[in-house]
Design a protein around this motif. Structure first.
Motif, PDB file in Angstrom:
ATOM      1  N   GLU A  68      55.844  36.593 -16.439  1.00 31.91           N
ATOM      2  CA  GLU A  68      54.289  36.820 -16.972  1.00 31.91           C
ATOM      3  C   GLU A  68      53.991  36.536 -18.342  1.00 31.91           C
ATOM      4  N   LEU A  69      54.571  37.171 -19.007  1.00 29.30           N
ATOM      5  CA  LEU A  69      54.590  37.109 -20.703  1.00 29.30           C
ATOM      6  C   LEU A  69      54.884  35.883 -21.041  1.00 29.30           C
ATOM      7  N   ARG A  70      56.081  35.116 -20.476  1.00 24.93           N
ATOM      8  CA  ARG A  70      56.075  33.794 -20.862  1.00 24.93           C
ATOM      9  C   ARG A  70      54.986  32.955 -20.478  1.00 24.93           C
ATOM     10  N   ASP A  71      54.577  32.972 -19.239  1.00 27.06           N
ATOM     11  CA  ASP A  71      53.409  32.142 -18.865  1.00 27.06           C
ATOM     12  C   ASP A  71      52.286  32.514 -19.903  1.00 27.06           C
ATOM     13  N   ASN A  72      51.776  33.592 -20.128  1.00 26.18           N
ATOM     14  CA  ASN A  72      50.693  33.715 -21.098  1.00 26.18           C
ATOM     15  C   ASN A  72      50.973  33.350 -22.318  1.00 26.18           C
ATOM     16  N   ALA A  73      52.392  33.448 -22.892  1.00 24.39           N
ATOM     17  CA  ALA A  73      52.484  32.896 -24.407  1.00 24.39           C
ATOM     18  C   ALA A  73      52.453  31.377 -24.313  1.00 24.39           C
ATOM     19  N   MET A  74      53.004  30.884 -23.149  1.00 33.31           N
ATOM     20  CA  MET A  74      52.751  29.315 -23.384  1.00 33.31           C
ATOM     21  C   MET A  74      51.372  28.817 -23.324  1.00 33.31           C
ATOM     22  N   SER A  75      50.593  29.645 -22.303  1.00 31.62           N
ATOM     23  CA  SER A  75      49.177  29.237 -22.436  1.00 31.62           C
ATOM     24  C   SER A  75      48.267  29.425 -23.539  1.00 31.62           C
ATOM     25  N   MET A  76      48.951  30.044 -24.519  1.00 28.77           N
ATOM     26  CA  MET A  76      48.266  30.340 -25.710  1.00 28.77           C
ATOM     27  C   MET A  76      48.119  29.277 -26.624  1.00 28.77           C
ATOM     28  N   ARG A  77      49.368  28.437 -26.385  1.00 26.85           N
ATOM     29  CA  ARG A  77      49.400  27.248 -27.282  1.00 26.85           C
ATOM     30  C   ARG A  77      48.778  26.221 -26.720  1.00 26.85           C
ATOM     31  N   MET A  78      47.997  26.381 -25.766  1.00 29.58           N
ATOM     32  CA  MET A  78      47.560  25.149 -24.920  1.00 29.58           C
ATOM     33  C   MET A  78      45.870  24.978 -25.381  1.00 29.58           C
ATOM     34  N   VAL A  79      45.566  23.922 -25.720  1.00 29.83           N
ATOM     35  CA  VAL A  79      44.288  23.864 -26.314  1.00 29.83           C
ATOM     36  C   VAL A  79      43.387  22.623 -25.392  1.00 29.83           C
ATOM     37  N   PRO A  80      42.220  22.981 -25.162  1.00 36.68           N
ATOM     38  CA  PRO A  80      41.284  21.795 -24.561  1.00 36.68           C
ATOM     39  C   PRO A  80      41.580  20.449 -25.368  1.00 36.68           C
ATOM     40  N   ILE A  81      41.379  19.506 -24.372  1.00 43.40           N
ATOM     41  CA  ILE A  81      41.533  18.259 -25.223  1.00 43.40           C
ATOM     42  C   ILE A  81      39.973  17.808 -25.802  1.00 43.40           C
ATOM     43  N   GLY A  82      39.252  18.528 -25.212  1.00 42.70           N
ATOM     44  CA  GLY A  82      37.597  18.026 -25.586  1.00 42.70           C
ATOM     45  C   GLY A  82      37.573  17.755 -27.136  1.00 42.70           C
ATOM     46  N   THR A  83      38.101  18.720 -27.965  1.00 44.23           N
ATOM     47  CA  THR A  83      37.894  18.275 -29.359  1.00 44.23           C
ATOM     48  C   THR A  83      38.476  16.732 -29.968  1.00 44.23           C
ATOM     49  N   THR A  84      39.448  16.551 -29.419  1.00 44.44           N
ATOM     50  CA  THR A  84      39.933  15.398 -29.672  1.00 44.44           C
ATOM     51  C   THR A  84      39.106  14.018 -29.264  1.00 44.44           C
ATOM     52  N   PHE A  85      38.780  14.418 -27.958  1.00 45.55           N
ATOM     53  CA  PHE A  85      37.546  13.560 -27.293  1.00 45.55           C
ATOM     54  C   PHE A  85      36.334  13.136 -28.087  1.00 45.55           C
ATOM     55  N   MET A  86      35.857  14.305 -28.890  1.00 42.77           N
ATOM     56  CA  MET A  86      34.842  14.311 -29.527  1.00 42.77           C
ATOM     57  C   MET A  86      34.814  13.219 -30.655  1.00 42.77           C
ATOM     58  N   ARG A  87      36.020  13.227 -31.206  1.00 42.11           N
ATOM     59  CA  ARG A  87      36.141  12.407 -32.308  1.00 42.11           C
ATOM     60  C   ARG A  87      35.831  10.816 -31.987  1.00 42.11           C
ATOM     61  N   PHE A  88      35.983  10.479 -30.602  1.00 39.98           N
ATOM     62  CA  PHE A  88      35.751   9.032 -30.381  1.00 39.98           C
ATOM     63  C   PHE A  88      34.333   8.670 -30.210  1.00 39.98           C
ATOM     64  N   GLN A  89      33.499   9.862 -29.975  1.00 40.19           N
ATOM     65  CA  GLN A  89      32.132   9.343 -29.892  1.00 40.19           C
ATOM     66  C   GLN A  89      31.753   8.521 -31.118  1.00 40.19           C
ATOM     67  N   ARG A  90      32.028   8.995 -32.106  1.00 39.73           N
ATOM     68  CA  ARG A  90      31.797   8.416 -33.475  1.00 39.73           C
ATOM     69  C   ARG A  90      32.381   7.017 -33.556  1.00 39.73           C
TER      70      ARG A  90
END
Lengths: 712, 167
Positions: A356-378
């Motif tokens: 469980e700890l491993r799954d949690n720790a791995m999920s902490m490194r996960m970030v939503p891709i939305g911030t990258t997408f936002m760049r492209f509007q511009r």
């Protein structure tokens, strides 16, 4: 920059600028959205305030003028025009570059200052002459009567309602009226007099309740009055505006409601004083906190539920967890061997917890891709203006999460692909109209989970690939025979061949492939794949299949002597026996016959210059790299395993062919083989040795080109 | 160099063959028993390979090979001294093989003499000074220099062409 507070300011300002860009791009599509205008204004205000506080006068004075402009927009004396949007974006960039200068602890130089002044000069020409900063707050509520009520910003009303005593006899229920109000916006109320709640006991003939209501709505006061139209005449009704400077969230109403509950018919002015006291203060501290409505509330929640952690700490945590996983594997084995029930039970519990700890720790490194997408509007906005095209970028699946390393390295390939779609995919508005398509082209950027992969797609409704043109081009370049008819997929793959469609001839027709070989390489470096689907005249879709994480890969464990190596399983196609009669074939090179197909192979023992001799029967792992098959001869194959990739450090940075190491279940290390690098170095070495060998007029009869053997 | 020797410093002493060497204790992280070292192919012999230090991949160097002595063979006393080395301004964790680890001693600066110009087997660049204790000499190593990237790089350069080694 030494000062931690200043550093914090810079980071906050960068975030605000990112949000600002989003809001500005949104407002271009929806110029009457007062909520967005308010948001932009508040962002400017915050940047101005905090930059002045930390002594960055250059930023403060520049932002001040921008704030003034949006103050005018807020008052309605200035319109949101494309020019204003362009200037605001330019200003945003200017503030960003000012921040960079400040971050490095440098002074703002002449060039930058004059650039800023140029932006401001243009901005002033857009502004109404009379506009003076600071007069905003006194504007009367004239805007409330705007017929376009839905786009109005929310205003907080206080409604004092004393229904007629015989209201029930008229077939009306105050509760229904209040429900109607609640449908118009956020509603809370206090009931005075005898009855404790809105729910009148059934059969009660007379109503003796007084309702003191708070309603935050975008509807004008007239709309509210309409609710009471049937009872207005003989009831006591007062609708008063409490607060309209900024949307006031429902969660802030508690003090008001308490005051209203405590004293029946408390004057509206004292409620207003209460708001001003709390809100005035809060607005200085953090403007965004008072924002209501979709985006504002969302942000607020995010602020509460997340904290910032330096990524190194996360990496360390993941490393530690990885180590814990290996230790736990040892514990489980030890517990099994000792056959002590108590120990076995503990080991099992530890195993479950660590998983469980491993799954949690791995999920902490996960970030939503939305911030990258936002760049492209511009990007899309700027490029389409530049190219005179009308393009809309639609994004989907912004919440899809990916490992942060993947996200960081995904940006550049996506920029390439979107540029490609804008440049070559989407036609000019006139051409689109002629083809019976809407003038505005659409590029859709989406992300979605699919098994252990994440699929990121870039699709456009442009002209698509011209399959025939690609085929002709491939024939012209000698890549295929004139009479061959490859499948569409095979032809699309040519778009990724280096230098293939950089030629004008194809660019003007099918128009793909500028830098697409770079894109493919980047994606393959990430362990991903790229696929194309296209229909001529209807558009193309590029699908990137990316692994969820880079920290863990599937590997094939192999052995040479006593050393273990890991070959990334993604590249491995099959494993075959390599008996001597098969291995010794070939003339000078090392070739193996795999079901009739001749595949070159590299003996890892030779490549890594390991001592000892190979067993009589070796095994070959057949891998596929860039469409070419090749083999790796090893002593034996152990099996598949999930491996946590670790760097082998700086002291080994020049070692070719090893991409990292992993800890095995018993605590030992296995090296991870960098397949493409091994192949390319083996190839160049073999060529060199062949040259050496022919110079000596001595060719190894065995065909085995061991490096040491040859050199002696 | 003088200022670092004006006060008493603690050193960890260890043996390579019959000689006693020392390094400042502040650079020593821990001492491990010798365990299996995974050899990284195509690296010089003195780079014995990598070990797993609680999830961290740490390179292990054979000090004796580095100093031109015989290869360190595994005995019950063989140890890996984990040291922190400053490499190009970055702190790196490296393991050094020693035949045995002796003790932690305190040496007064006055008891340390500058490295002799002649009479030692190893490059005097690696020596910070000669300590004296009970009439015996202790060679105090400059661990940073022993492991400096430049020095390691020099050896690596010869490895780029495999036949140079073979010849």
């Amino acid at each position: 920059m030494k000062d931690r507070n200043q550093q914090a300011f810079v980071e906050e300002a960068k975030e605000l600028l990112a949000g600002l860009e989003e809001a500005v791009l949104e407002i271009e599509r929806d110029p009457l959205n007062t909520e967005l205008i308010g948001k932009i204004f508040r962002t400017m205000h915050t940047i101005k305030g905090s930059s002045a506080m930390f002594g960055f006068e250059s930023i403060a004075s520049f932002t001040h003028e921008l704030e003034t402009a949006f103050d005018c927009v807020r008052e309605g004396t200035m319109q949101v025009t494309p020019e204003l949007v362009t200037l605001t974006l330019a200003s945003r960039d200017h503030i960003a570059s000012l921040l960079l200068v400040v971050e490095d602890g440098l002074q703002v130089d002449e060039a930058l200052t004059s650039k800023g002044n140029a932006i401001l000069r243009q901005l002033r020409t857009l502004m109404p002459q009379a506009a003076e900063p600071g007069v905003a707050a006194k504007t009367p509520a004239a805007t409330v009567s705007d017929p376009n009520a839905d786009s109005q910003k929310s205003v907080l009303y206080r409604i004092y309602f004393k229904p007629p005593e015989n209201i029930f006899l008229r077939g009306l229920n105050p509760a229904n009226l209040i429900e109607e109000l609640a449908a118009m916006g956020d509603e809370e109320h206090v009931v005075h007099a005898d009855s404790p709640s809105v729910q009148e006991p059934e059969g009660a003939d007379l109503c003796r309740s007084i309702y003191d209501i708070l309603l935050s709505t975008a509807h004008p006061a007239e709309g509210i009055r309409d609710v009471f139209i049937f009872v207005e005449e003989d009831s006591e009704l007062r609708i008063e505006k409490l607060y309209d400077a900024a949307p006031l969230g429902k969660d802030k109403w508690q003090p008001l409601l308490e005051t209203m509950r405590a004293s029946k018919g408390v004057p509206t002015s004292s409620l207003q004083a209460l708001i001003n006291e709390t809100e005035g203060r809060r607005e200085k501290v953090k403007v965004d906190a008072t924002a209501d409505g979709g985006t504002g509330r969302h942000q607020e929640q995010r602020a509460i539920h997340s904290i910032k952690v330096p990524s190194e700490r996360l990496d360390k945590l993941v490393n530690l967890v990885g180590e814990l996983v290996t230790v736990q594997a040892r514990l489980t084995i030890a517990a099994m061997n000792l056959t002590d029930p108590t120990l076995t039970q503990i080991a099992e519990e530890v195993e479950a917890l660590i998983a469980e700890l491993r799954d949690n720790a791995m999920s902490m490194r996960m970030v939503p891709i939305g911030t990258t997408f936002m760049r492209f509007q511009r990007l899309v906005r700027d490029l389409s203006v530049e190219l005179g095209k009308e393009i809309r970028l639609v994004t989907e699946g912004e919440d899809t999460e990916l490992d942060k390393t993947v996200i960081e390295r995904l940006g550049d390939p996506l920029v390439h692909m979107i540029r490609n779609s804008i440049d070559h995919g989407i036609e000019s508005p006139d051409m689109r109209e002629a083809a019976g398509k809407p003038r505005t082209g659409t590029i859709c950027l989406s992300a979605a989970h699919s098994g252990t992969n994440v699929n990121v797609t870039v699709s456009d409704d442009g002209r698509g690939f011209d399959v025939e043109a690609i085929r002709l081009r491939a024939v012209a370049q000698g890549m295929i025979k004139p009479d061959s008819h490859p499948t569409e997929q095979e032809l699309f793959a040519f778009a990724f061949a280096p230098g293939f469609s950089t030629s004008k001839e194809v660019t003007s027709v099918s128009g793909r492939g500028v830098g697409m070989d770079v894109v493919r390489r980047n994606i393959e470096d990430l362990g991903g794949k790229i696929e194309i689907a296209s229909k001529q005249g209807q558009g193309s879709t590029f699908t990137l299949k990316l692994p969820l994480t880079l920290a863990i890969i599937e590997g094939l464990l192999v052995r040479v002597n006593d050393e273990l190596f890991v070959l990334p399983l993604a590249a491995v196609k099959e494993c075959v026996e390599l008996p001597p009669w098969n291995a010794r074939r070939g003339n000078g090179g090392q070739l193996i016959n795999v079901r009739g197909e001749i595949v070159p192979y590299v003996r890892l023992r030779d490549y890594f210059e390991m001592t000892g001799s190979a067993p009589s029967i070796e095994y070959a792992v057949i891998a596929e790299v860039e469409g070419k098959r090749c083999g790796f001869a090893v002593d034996s194959i152990i099996g598949e395993q999930q491996v946590v990739i670790k760097s082998i450090g700086k002291s080994y940075k020049d070692v070719k062919g090893i991409s990292g190491a992993t800890v095995l279940g018993d605590g030992a290390l296995a090296l991870i083989i960098d397949i493409p690098v091994v192949l390319s170095t083996a190839e160049s070495e073999r060529e060199r040795l062949l040259r050496l060998a022919s110079a000596d007029v001595r060719v190894e009869s065995s065909g085995s080109l061991a490096i040491r053997g040859e050199a002696q | 160099m003088d200022e670092s020797m004006t006060e008493t410093t603690q050193y960890l002493t260890f043996k390579l063959e019959d000689e006693v060497y020392a390094t400042t204790i502040s650079q020593v992280r821990e001492v491990l028993e010798y365990s299996k070292v995974t050899k990284v192919p195509r690296t010089p012999d003195y780079m014995r390979g990598v070990i797993n230090l609680r999830g961290r991949v740490v390179p292990v160097l054979d000090l004796k090979l580095r100093f031109g002595m015989n290869r360190t063979e595994q005995t019950v006393n063989t140890c890996v001294i984990i040291v922190e080395v400053d490499m190009d301004g970055e702190t790196m964790i490296i393991g050094a093989l020693a035949d045995s680890v002796q003790e932690v001693i305190e040496l007064d600066a006055s008891l340390i003499e500058p490295p002799p110009k002649i009479g030692t087997k190893l490059n005097t660049d690696f020596i910070r000074g000669m300590g004296k204790r009970d009439d015996k000499f202790i060679i105090i190593l400059d661990i940073d220099r022993v492991f400096s990237a430049e020095n390691l790089g020099a050896v690596r350069a010869t490895m780029a062409e495999p036949e140079t080694v073979a010849e």
